[in-house]
Design a protein around this motif. Structure first.
Motif, PDB file in Angstrom:
ATOM      1  N   SER A  16     -12.036  70.070  -8.019  1.00  0.00           N
ATOM      2  CA  SER A  16     -11.933  68.736  -7.453  1.00  0.00           C
ATOM      3  C   SER A  16     -12.830  68.613  -6.223  1.00  0.00           C
ATOM      4  O   SER A  16     -12.916  69.525  -5.401  1.00  0.00           O
ATOM      5  CB  SER A  16     -10.493  68.458  -7.064  1.00  0.00           C
ATOM      6  N   ILE A  17     -13.505  67.464  -6.112  1.00  0.00           N
ATOM      7  CA  ILE A  17     -14.359  67.282  -4.945  1.00  0.00           C
ATOM      8  C   ILE A  17     -13.566  66.697  -3.781  1.00  0.00           C
ATOM      9  O   ILE A  17     -14.077  66.596  -2.672  1.00  0.00           O
ATOM     10  CB  ILE A  17     -15.576  66.387  -5.234  1.00  0.00           C
ATOM     11  N   ALA A  18     -12.317  66.308  -4.062  1.00  0.00           N
ATOM     12  CA  ALA A  18     -11.536  65.671  -3.003  1.00  0.00           C
ATOM     13  C   ALA A  18     -11.409  66.587  -1.784  1.00  0.00           C
ATOM     14  O   ALA A  18     -11.631  66.170  -0.644  1.00  0.00           O
ATOM     15  CB  ALA A  18     -10.163  65.293  -3.534  1.00  0.00           C
ATOM     16  N   GLU A  19     -11.093  67.864  -2.050  1.00  0.00           N
ATOM     17  CA  GLU A  19     -10.898  68.808  -0.950  1.00  0.00           C
ATOM     18  C   GLU A  19     -12.181  68.955  -0.133  1.00  0.00           C
ATOM     19  O   GLU A  19     -12.176  68.915   1.093  1.00  0.00           O
ATOM     20  CB  GLU A  19     -10.512  70.188  -1.499  1.00  0.00           C
ATOM     21  N   THR A  20     -13.297  69.097  -0.875  1.00  0.00           N
ATOM     22  CA  THR A  20     -14.571  69.302  -0.195  1.00  0.00           C
ATOM     23  C   THR A  20     -14.925  68.103   0.672  1.00  0.00           C
ATOM     24  O   THR A  20     -15.353  68.260   1.817  1.00  0.00           O
ATOM     25  CB  THR A  20     -15.692  69.496  -1.236  1.00  0.00           C
ATOM     26  N   LEU A  21     -14.743  66.913   0.090  1.00  0.00           N
ATOM     27  CA  LEU A  21     -15.087  65.720   0.844  1.00  0.00           C
ATOM     28  C   LEU A  21     -14.228  65.623   2.096  1.00  0.00           C
ATOM     29  O   LEU A  21     -14.730  65.294   3.180  1.00  0.00           O
ATOM     30  CB  LEU A  21     -14.900  64.468  -0.016  1.00  0.00           C
ATOM     31  N   ILE A  61     -16.432  58.162   2.869  1.00  0.00           N
ATOM     32  CA  ILE A  61     -17.015  58.145   1.524  1.00  0.00           C
ATOM     33  C   ILE A  61     -17.739  56.819   1.304  1.00  0.00           C
ATOM     34  O   ILE A  61     -18.868  56.784   0.809  1.00  0.00           O
ATOM     35  CB  ILE A  61     -15.911  58.338   0.461  1.00  0.00           C
ATOM     36  N   LEU A  62     -17.106  55.727   1.713  1.00  0.00           N
ATOM     37  CA  LEU A  62     -17.689  54.406   1.461  1.00  0.00           C
ATOM     38  C   LEU A  62     -18.986  54.183   2.223  1.00  0.00           C
ATOM     39  O   LEU A  62     -19.941  53.646   1.675  1.00  0.00           O
ATOM     40  CB  LEU A  62     -16.690  53.307   1.846  1.00  0.00           C
ATOM     41  N   VAL A  63     -19.013  54.579   3.493  1.00  0.00           N
ATOM     42  CA  VAL A  63     -20.176  54.194   4.296  1.00  0.00           C
ATOM     43  C   VAL A  63     -21.184  55.316   4.487  1.00  0.00           C
ATOM     44  O   VAL A  63     -22.268  55.070   4.987  1.00  0.00           O
ATOM     45  CB  VAL A  63     -19.772  53.660   5.688  1.00  0.00           C
ATOM     46  N   ASP A  64     -20.834  56.537   4.076  1.00  0.00           N
ATOM     47  CA  ASP A  64     -21.792  57.612   4.311  1.00  0.00           C
ATOM     48  C   ASP A  64     -22.089  58.407   3.041  1.00  0.00           C
ATOM     49  O   ASP A  64     -23.190  58.347   2.506  1.00  0.00           O
ATOM     50  CB  ASP A  64     -21.256  58.521   5.427  1.00  0.00           C
ATOM     51  N   PHE A  65     -21.050  59.093   2.529  1.00  0.00           N
ATOM     52  CA  PHE A  65     -21.316  59.952   1.363  1.00  0.00           C
ATOM     53  C   PHE A  65     -21.839  59.151   0.176  1.00  0.00           C
ATOM     54  O   PHE A  65     -22.764  59.569  -0.502  1.00  0.00           O
ATOM     55  CB  PHE A  65     -20.035  60.687   0.955  1.00  0.00           C
ATOM     56  N   ARG A  66     -21.201  58.010  -0.087  1.00  0.00           N
ATOM     57  CA  ARG A  66     -21.614  57.214  -1.250  1.00  0.00           C
ATOM     58  C   ARG A  66     -22.135  55.852  -0.800  1.00  0.00           C
ATOM     59  O   ARG A  66     -21.838  54.830  -1.413  1.00  0.00           O
ATOM     60  CB  ARG A  66     -20.446  57.017  -2.229  1.00  0.00           C
ATOM     61  N   ALA A  67     -22.913  55.845   0.275  1.00  0.00           N
ATOM     62  CA  ALA A  67     -23.347  54.572   0.851  1.00  0.00           C
ATOM     63  C   ALA A  67     -24.164  53.755  -0.147  1.00  0.00           C
ATOM     64  O   ALA A  67     -24.043  52.530  -0.196  1.00  0.00           O
ATOM     65  CB  ALA A  67     -24.158  54.818   2.112  1.00  0.00           C
TER      66      ALA A  67
END
Lengths: 141, 765
Positions: free
Chosen positions: B705-710, B727-733
């Motif tokens: 799962s990537i949840a932990e890493t994120l 996640i919204l504004v940086d990782f998956r901007a």
């Protein structure tokens, strides 16, 4: 359409509160629940109340700029933050941060391009909601 | 970067043209740009040894194998020189031909855009890049054929050219991808040395045919030839440039370029080329419109070139290059002459034209020189080209009689056509029924460019040794990928090729004398519709199919749309579950959370009320219960961001719906009870399917799962403690950016839909 005096007055009073609340929600979003999306919706709901109470013309006057321009500005700010990352950081939407500064009342302020991006989201979402709302209400008239 | 500059300069000039052209005294000044680029290419070619190449690259989509890689060798350089050199003359010509046209800027923009794309095609080293430029030439060609876009006919013909070459382009893309995969390289310069590896690939026949299809569509080989004569709807400078001298050669260029790795294709290329040669010449012989005559001869010449590439010997490729250069020079000149005649007399019908040499002496000179080169008279360059074709044929071991036969028949007809287009209008005597046409000589910008090209054809013919050394040898080296020696001469002694040349001239002259007889059969031949008929039927069928399925699916009733969408989603989900036998684990584990259970019951009750009531206001409140119930469930499982968003969206939705609710027609219940029943059944099944899907998604863990890493990265990498926001504004901007763009588009769509309403209402009252 008859106006409700209570709704009209309440909306006028709530508008600044809601706008300030939306800005606070937006600002705290990076660490606590909140953010640009929620903030934008909150701000839009403030103007929506005015529109319900006094009609869209009054709401538009208070808003001063067109919802479409809000969206255009928001998209430009969001894309601009991404391009800043590309130019200065080497990749589109790479986060860049200024050094932390301490300001009385606000405490530690840490600004960066993700915040700027979120501001773009705020503007776009607010513009979106108001554009749809105003168009629907004006189609009425 | 070096090789990107010429393309950028040409494209940039194109973009500036609409701004600059109204301010300049003459649009002919734009010709200086391609002339300078041509000079630059000539200088590069002169400094480059004949078997040397020059490369330059910039990173682009490196991971996908697409880079801005360019290379320049003898062959690419020759093509670039033709594109820019002829391009600058075309720009001069266009300034006279289109002079004062209100849309001159747009015309120049498209013309220069095409020029940049064409140069890109011939200097691209990367297969993907080559494809991009290739498609750009198709698109600019489409826009140029349809330049007179108010003319329905021109639009239809432009679309035809785009569809045929575009479909070919897609086939070619597939072919290029397979080729790149087989060779483990996306660079032509590397790939051409890996002939054995490519030949051993099991996909070899597939990509050979796909690439051939793309090249055949572009270079108008039978049965995809019909778009080229129709492309004559374009303004004449375009026909002269794109549809004879440059773009249509792109297919031939690619076949020649890839000939070291796609060899053993004699049968394919040879047959294709031969059939195209005979078809083009045969259909052309009955034409009487100057531009159509020239278009059909272009077909015939493209066929010849393909045939020569198929033969593939060193001699054949030498003839190919000589023929290609000769053709580019005389055909562009003849097209420009056709335009000048049209300009001066108002007609292109050769049956009405005679004796123009007295009125248009300069044009007549240019036409005569070009026609003689095309007809293959010595000492023109066209003569050497034709001699070389015959030499190639007679040097072949197998199939020599066949190739020579096809070439002699084809060239004989081409000879007659050359005289018809370049000789008849100026030198023939008045015939009964042909009225004198009011004519005048054009300004120098209309006769100087064709004259220059025709003289270039004569000069190359008079100094064949120089031409061999400077132009032909390096181009053939480029194609063959190894050094070759080339010597051209006008006189080869008394031999078979010379004899065949004599036969061609005699036969062609005879055919020319019979021209009036042939013109009478024009309608009979035009009635043979062939592949164009197939194209038209196919296009009509496609449109009918689109209409039929639109009628069937898009009824305009919202409930029906939703029914179709949910129905197909449910069917796909059930098929997936049943086919893979992946029924989720439904075993009950652990206790019961009473709060969420109560909330769920509340949500379901809301849904039931919403579906059964007939008051819209009640529906709104019931839906509000559903939405708020879900928000509280989010809150219970500690997702405050989601909960807040949900509540706000609910609130705004209710406000929006309240505003429109009194516009909506009263609720219309399905007239048949089976309609209501099937809707109810579908919604229940769909709900169950979604439930199963969620359950399944939770137990299915394909990767860690990537949840932990994120969550772990959130603060150190992105300086934020709220993972959802980070996640919204940086990782998956980038995703978020896409979403807010969609929001903006949706809002504009809503506004546009609603704005139409007042005007409609006005009409009613």
């Amino acid at each position: 359409m008859s106006r409700s005096f209570i709704l009209s007055r309440t909306a006028r009073m709530l508008l600044p509160v809601l706008v300030v609340l939306s800005l606070v929600t937006f600002y705290r979003g990076h660490h606590l629940p909140g953010g640009g999306f929620i903030g934008g919706l909150l701000a839009a709901s403030g103007f929506a109340l005015v529109a319900l109470g006094d009609g869209t013309a009054a709401a538009r006057r208070l808003l001063r700029i067109k919802p479409v321009s809000l969206m255009a500005g928001g998209l430009s700010v969001a894309l601009g933050s991404g391009i800043l990352g590309l130019v200065a950081g080497g990749a589109l939407f790479r986060g860049l941060w200024l050094p932390e500064i301490h300001i009385p009342v606000l405490g530690v302020v840490h600004l960066g391009t993700p915040m700027l991006f979120d501001a773009g989201v705020y503007l776009t979402v607010a513009g979106f909601a108001l554009q749809v709302l105003f168009s629907l209400q004006e189609a009425d008239a | 970067m070096t090789l990107l500059w010429p393309i950028l300069v040409l494209a940039g000039t194109g973009f500036l043209a609409p701004l600059l052209s109204p301010r300049l005294r003459s649009a002919a000044l734009f010709a200086l740009v391609p002339a300078a680029v041509a000079g630059w290419f000539a200088w590069q070619m002169a400094t480059l040894g004949k078997d040397e190449t020059m490369t330059s690259s910039l990173p682009w989509f490196g991971m996908l194998g697409a880079g801005l890689d360019f290379w320049l060798d003898g062959f690419g350089g020759l093509m670039a020189l033709l594109a820019t050199g002829i391009g600058s003359l075309i720009a001069v010509y266009a300034s006279g031909y289109m002079g004062g046209h209100p849309q001159m800027g747009r015309f120049l923009m498209l013309l220069f855009g095409f020029m940049a794309a064409m140069v890109g095609v011939v200097v691209a080293d990367n297969l993907i890049l080559l494809f991009v430029f290739w498609e750009l030439t198709s698109i600019t060609s489409y826009l140029l054929i349809g330049f007179n876009h108010e003319d329905k006919e021109a639009r239809a013909k432009a679309l035809q050219a785009l569809l045929v070459t575009g479909a070919g382009g897609l086939a070619m893309l597939a072919g290029l991808l397979l080729l790149g995969g087989a060779a483990d390289s996306w660079k032509l310069s590397e790939l051409l040395g890996r002939g054995e590896q490519i030949g051993a690939s099991p996909m070899y026949p597939v990509f050979t045919l796909l690439i051939l299809a793309g090249a055949a569509a572009k270079s108008a080989q039978v049965p995809l030839h019909f778009w080229l004569p129709n492309a004559m709807a374009a303004p004449t400078p375009v026909s002269a440039y794109l549809h004879s001298a440059t773009m249509v050669k792109a297919g031939v260029f690619l076949l020649a370029r890839l000939s070291p790795v796609l060899d053993g294709t004699v049968l394919w290329h040879g047959t294709l080329g031969g059939v195209t040669l005979l078809t083009g010449a045969g259909l052309g012989i009955v034409q009487h419109d100057l531009k159509r005559i020239l278009a059909y001869t272009t077909l015939a010449v493209l066929g010849t070139l393909t045939m020569l590439i198929g033969v593939g010997t060193e001699l054949a490729l030498e003839s190919m290059v000589v023929f290609l250069v000769g053709h580019a020079l005389y055909k562009a000149a003849l097209f420009m002459v056709a335009g000048t005649i049209d300009h001066g007399t108002g007609t292109r019908d050769v049956r009405r034209l005679w004796g123009l040499r007295r009125i248009m002496p300069f044009t007549a000179t240019a036409a005569l020189l070009a026609a003689f080169s095309k007809a293959g008279f010595p000492p023109f360059f066209g003569f050497i080209g034709k001699e070389y074709v015959y030499k190639t044929g007679s040097a072949m071991e197998a199939a020599a009689p066949l190739l020579l036969g096809v070439a002699v028949v084809g060239n004989t007809m081409l000879f007659a056509l050359a005289l018809k287009a370049g000789f008849h209008p100026f030198w023939s005597k008045r015939q009964a029924g042909a009225d004198p046409v009011a004519a005048h000589e054009g300004p120098p910008s209309l006769w100087a460019p064709p004259l220059a090209l025709a003289l270039a054809g004569l000069a190359l013919g008079l100094f064949p040794g120089w031409a061999a050394e400077t132009v032909v040898a390096s181009a053939v080296c480029g194609i063959m990928q190894h050094p070759v020696e080339v010597s051209l001469a006008l006189w080869h002694g008394l031999n078979l090729p010379l004899l065949l040349s004599g036969v061609t001239i005699a036969g062609g002259f005879f055919l020319y004398r019979q021209r009036r007889l042939l013109w009478r059969h024009h309608h009979t031949v035009e009635a043979l519709r062939g592949p164009m008929h197939v194209y038209e039927r196919g296009l009509a069928g496609l449109v009918d199919f689109a209409k039929a399925q639109t009628r069937a699916l898009q009824s305009g009733t919202l409930s029906r749309y939703i029914f179709i969408i949910l129905g197909s989603t449910t069917a796909l989900l059930l098929w997936k579950f049943a086919h893979f036998r992946e029924w989720p684990d439904l075993a009950w584990r652990g206790g019961v959370d009473w709060v969420p259970l109560a909330l769920c019951i509340m949500v379901m009750a809301g849904a039931v009320v919403a579906t059964t009531t007939s008051s819209r206001i009640t529906i709104l409140f019931a839906l509000g219960v559903v939405g708020l119930g879900i928000a509280v469930i989010f809150l219970f499982y500690s997702a405050p961001d989601l909960a807040i968003t949900q509540i706000l969206v609910e609130a705004l939705t209710i406000i929006l719906l309240l505003m429109v609710v009194h516009h909506l027609a009263p609720i219309r219940h399905e007239q048949h009870s089976w309609g209501t029943a099937s809707q109810a059944l579908l919604s229940v099944v769909f709900g169950l399917c979604m439930g199963l899907l969620v359950r399944h998604a939770k137990e299915l863990q394909l990767a860690a799962s990537i949840a932990e890493t994120l969550a772990a990265w959130s603060y150190p990498e992105a300086h934020g403690r709220n993972v959802v926001n980070v996640i919204l504004v940086d990782f998956r901007a980038l995703d978020t950016f896409g979403e807010i763009v969609v929001l903006a588009i949706a809002a504009i769509g809503v506004a546009a839909l609603l704005q139409r309403e007042p005007s409609v209402r006005k009409e009613r009252t």
